[in-house]
Design a protein around this motif. Structure first.
Motif, short mmCIF file in Angstrom:
data_model
loop_
_atom_site.label_atom_id
_atom_site.label_comp_id
_atom_site.label_asym_id
_atom_site.label_seq_id
_atom_site.Cartn_x
_atom_site.Cartn_y
_atom_site.Cartn_z
N SER A 1 -32.68 16.40 -86.46
CA SER A 1 -33.08 16.99 -87.74
C SER A 1 -32.12 18.09 -88.12
N VAL A 2 -32.09 18.39 -89.42
CA VAL A 2 -31.20 19.44 -89.91
C VAL A 2 -31.75 20.80 -89.54
N GLN A 3 -33.06 20.92 -89.58
CA GLN A 3 -33.69 22.21 -89.26
C GLN A 3 -34.63 22.05 -88.05
N GLU A 4 -34.66 23.08 -87.25
CA GLU A 4 -35.53 23.07 -86.06
C GLU A 4 -37.00 22.99 -86.46
N ARG A 5 -37.36 23.63 -87.57
CA ARG A 5 -38.75 23.70 -88.00
C ARG A 5 -39.31 22.32 -88.34
N GLN A 6 -38.44 21.41 -88.80
CA GLN A 6 -38.91 20.07 -89.14
C GLN A 6 -39.50 19.37 -87.91
N ILE A 7 -38.80 19.58 -86.78
CA ILE A 7 -39.29 18.94 -85.53
C ILE A 7 -40.58 19.60 -85.07
N THR A 8 -40.62 20.93 -85.07
CA THR A 8 -41.81 21.64 -84.54
C THR A 8 -43.03 21.39 -85.40
N ASP A 9 -42.85 21.32 -86.73
CA ASP A 9 -44.01 21.07 -87.61
C ASP A 9 -44.56 19.67 -87.38
N MET A 10 -43.66 18.72 -87.21
CA MET A 10 -44.13 17.35 -87.00
C MET A 10 -44.90 17.24 -85.67
N ILE A 11 -44.36 17.88 -84.63
CA ILE A 11 -45.03 17.81 -83.31
C ILE A 11 -46.39 18.50 -83.37
N GLU A 12 -46.48 19.60 -84.08
CA GLU A 12 -47.76 20.31 -84.20
C GLU A 12 -48.78 19.43 -84.91
N LYS A 13 -48.33 18.74 -85.97
CA LYS A 13 -49.24 17.87 -86.72
C LYS A 13 -49.71 16.71 -85.86
N LEU A 14 -48.79 16.09 -85.15
CA LEU A 14 -49.13 14.94 -84.30
C LEU A 14 -50.08 15.35 -83.17
N THR A 15 -49.86 16.52 -82.62
CA THR A 15 -50.69 16.98 -81.49
C THR A 15 -52.13 17.23 -81.92
N LYS A 16 -52.30 17.82 -83.10
CA LYS A 16 -53.64 18.15 -83.57
C LYS A 16 -54.43 16.91 -83.99
N GLU A 17 -53.75 15.92 -84.60
CA GLU A 17 -54.47 14.82 -85.24
C GLU A 17 -54.65 13.60 -84.33
N ASN A 18 -53.95 13.54 -83.20
CA ASN A 18 -53.97 12.29 -82.42
C ASN A 18 -54.24 12.55 -80.94
N LEU A 19 -55.09 13.49 -80.66
CA LEU A 19 -55.38 13.83 -79.25
C LEU A 19 -56.02 12.66 -78.52
N THR A 20 -56.82 11.86 -79.25
CA THR A 20 -57.54 10.78 -78.57
C THR A 20 -56.68 9.53 -78.41
N SER A 21 -55.59 9.41 -79.19
CA SER A 21 -54.78 8.18 -79.18
C SER A 21 -53.62 8.28 -78.19
N TYR A 22 -52.95 9.42 -78.16
CA TYR A 22 -51.81 9.55 -77.25
C TYR A 22 -51.54 11.03 -76.98
N LYS A 23 -50.71 11.23 -75.97
CA LYS A 23 -50.35 12.59 -75.54
C LYS A 23 -48.86 12.79 -75.80
N ILE A 24 -48.51 13.89 -76.54
CA ILE A 24 -47.12 14.16 -76.94
C ILE A 24 -46.59 15.35 -76.17
N SER A 25 -45.36 15.24 -75.71
CA SER A 25 -44.69 16.37 -75.04
C SER A 25 -43.19 16.30 -75.30
N ILE A 26 -42.53 17.47 -75.36
CA ILE A 26 -41.07 17.53 -75.51
C ILE A 26 -40.52 18.47 -74.46
N GLU A 27 -39.28 18.22 -74.07
CA GLU A 27 -38.67 19.08 -73.06
C GLU A 27 -38.04 20.33 -73.72
N GLU A 28 -37.27 20.11 -74.77
CA GLU A 28 -36.62 21.23 -75.48
C GLU A 28 -36.09 20.75 -76.83
N ILE A 29 -35.76 21.70 -77.69
CA ILE A 29 -35.06 21.40 -78.96
C ILE A 29 -33.68 22.07 -78.87
#
Length: 511
Positions: free
Chosen positions: A465-493
């Motif tokens: 991504s061009v901006q770091e915030r684009q990645i962090t916002d997407m991960i935050e959204k995915l984590t909150k909305e899909n806790l029952t479907s899958y588990k998301i984790s990242i090592e670093e940006i």
């Protein structure tokens, strides 16, 4: 301990005035010539001066087998008994009076030497006494036979030639007793003092027991009133003491009487002097008798003999047991042994012949039984072997069926995984692609892995991504909305200076 009277007759004994009464459950009469009978139940009572009584408290922590020793030691201390004298102690528990920490016992004490001396004339004539009771405990039979209602506190006062006592019962249970100094003999002596000259016992008893306060002689009536004043002064003192000691608010009734019969006017004098409802100590026991008057103590003994063990107080001071049965005596055993030896010696030859015949018959019977049992055993063994063979065949079929079932289960599991997991993986990739586009995050690479040992399914997404915030916002959204479907984790940006963009590896583990 004597049980409820199963024998044909009852005999009551009073060694203090040498009186005996015999009877059944419905009759009572004097026994002019008392004698030993195996079929009679013998009961007697101790006068108040022949025993001591107190209440002893024992901790509930004391073992049951140690109760007697603890009660004995406390009784010697409480009553100040002579340690050199071996007293006999009887007691029963006051179940209703116990508290959380202690158990309370009513204790009675006698000197066995004195008791044996007092009742020696009785034992000389009738040989044994089944039950020897302290006289005040006999009064419980009045409540158990429902002659008196067991409510409140009742006071019993009784005068005889040799004894005088005051006893309190609370709700039908013994509470307290006290010996009074006014036996009929003492009352006679006191009257002579009041009268100022010696009056014969016969004349006094005529005035006292037959006329009482209803006498037409005013002078004699005044002397009797003075006599009663002396008597009731002590009674009043004892009642006041007892009220204080036992915190008694009210005594409901007084029953007063003598072994000579009802004293006219004594109950009325008691009610006026003591201020307590008073009645004559003269009850309807249900005994038929030809006597004009029967001493209340004898009637109470006969009434007590009718009670079962659960209705009597567990106190018995008899030292005069019944003669043991003939076979339990030493002489009886010796005679029986000699007779048995003689009989054995005389019948031995016949016994030997008889036993031989018996043994032969028994042997033939056992042989027949053996043949029958053998035949049954052969049949049962054949049945058992057939069942064992059938069980082995069934076990083999079960084993083959289990293998087939396991193979079918494995195939179905694989089919389910293909039908369920693949569409689910496609849907997840589609949803992730939408989120990547929404947050303008590019996907440079994607991979998928299965770990069948721990049953995990994982996507690895390489993000740019061009901006770091684009990645962090997407991960935050995915984590909150899909806790029952899958588990998301990242090592670093990480920031890439050459490309002037941000990269990250996102791990998506399906639940």
């Amino acid at each position: 301990m004597a049980k409820a009277q199963p024998l044909s007759t009852v005999i009551s004994s009073n060694p203090y005035n040498n009186s005996y009464y015999e009877g059944t459950t419905t009759q009572i009469s004097p026994a002019s010539k008392p004698k030993f009978l195996k079929t009679q139940y013998s009961i007697a009572s101790l006068k108040t001066s022949s025993f001591l009584t107190t209440q002893i408290s024992v901790s509930k922590n004391i073992e049951e087998e140690d109760h007697y020793d603890v009660i004995e030691n406390k009784t010697y201390e409480e009553l100040g008994l002579d340690l050199a004298t071996e007293y006999t102690i009887g007691f029963y528990e006051l179940v209703e009076a116990q508290d959380e920490a202690n158990r309370l016992f009513n204790v009675f004490v006698v000197d066995p030497v004195e008791v044996r001396d007092e009742f020696a004339p009785v034992v000389e004539q009738i040989k044994y006494i089944d039950h020897l009771y302290p006289a005040p405990l006999l009064l419980r039979s009045l409540y158990k036979k429902e002659i008196i209602v067991d409510s409140g506190i009742d006071c019993f006062i009784y005068f005889s030639d040799f004894d005088a006592f005051l006893t309190l019962y609370q709700d039908g249970e013994f509470l307290y007793t006290k010996e009074l100094k006014f036996t009929l003999e003492n009352i006679h002596e006191l009257f002579c003092e009041v009268y100022g000259e010696r009056v014969s016992l016969e004349n006094f008893m005529t005035l006292f027991a037959e006329e009482g306060l209803r006498t037409t002689n005013e002078e004699n009536r005044e002397y009797l009133i003075k006599l009663f004043n002396e008597i009731f002064a002590q009674i009043n003192e004892v009642i006041n003491f007892t009220k204080r000691a036992y915190e008694i608010e009210e005594i409901k009734r007084v029953y007063i009487g003598t072994s000579a019969g009802v004293i006219h006017g004594m109950d009325e004098f008691s009610q006026v002097t003591l201020g307590i409802e008073s009645h004559n100590f003269d009850f309807e026991y249900g005994f038929v008798t030809s006597e004009f008057y029967v001493d209340q103590m004898h009637q109470l003994m006969h009434l007590t003999a009718q009670l079962g063990t659960e209705d009597r107080y567990d106190v018995n001071f008899t030292f005069f047991d019944r003669p043991p049965p003939f076979v339990q005596r030493e002489s009886g055993r010796l005679i029986l042994l000699a007779a048995a030896a003689l009989l054995t010696t005389s019948i031995y030859p016949l016994w030997n012949l008889g036993y031989t015949l018996f043994a032969n018959l028994e042997n033939e019977s056992l042989k027949k039984e053996q043949r029958r049992v053998h035949d049954e055993r052969v049949i049962i063994e054949g049945q058992v072997n057939a069942q064992v063979k059938l069980r082995e065949e069934l076990n083999k079929k079960i084993s083959e069926a289990l293998k087939t079932q396991q193979l079918q289960k494995s195939v179905l599991t694989q089919i389910h995984r293909q039908k369920v997991m693949y569409p689910m993986k496609a849907k997840i990739i589609a949803d992730l692609t939408k989120d990547l586009n929404r947050y303008q995050v590019q996907l440079s690479a994607i991979s998928y892995s299965d770990d069948t040992k721990v049953n995990t399914h994982t996507f690895i997404l390489e993000l740019v991504s061009v901006q770091e915030r684009q990645i962090t916002d997407m991960i935050e959204k995915l984590t909150k909305e899909n806790l029952t479907s899958y588990k998301i984790s990242i090592e670093e940006i990480a920031y890439n200076e050459e490309m002037d963009n941000y990269t990250s590896r996102m791990k998506v583990e399906l639940r």
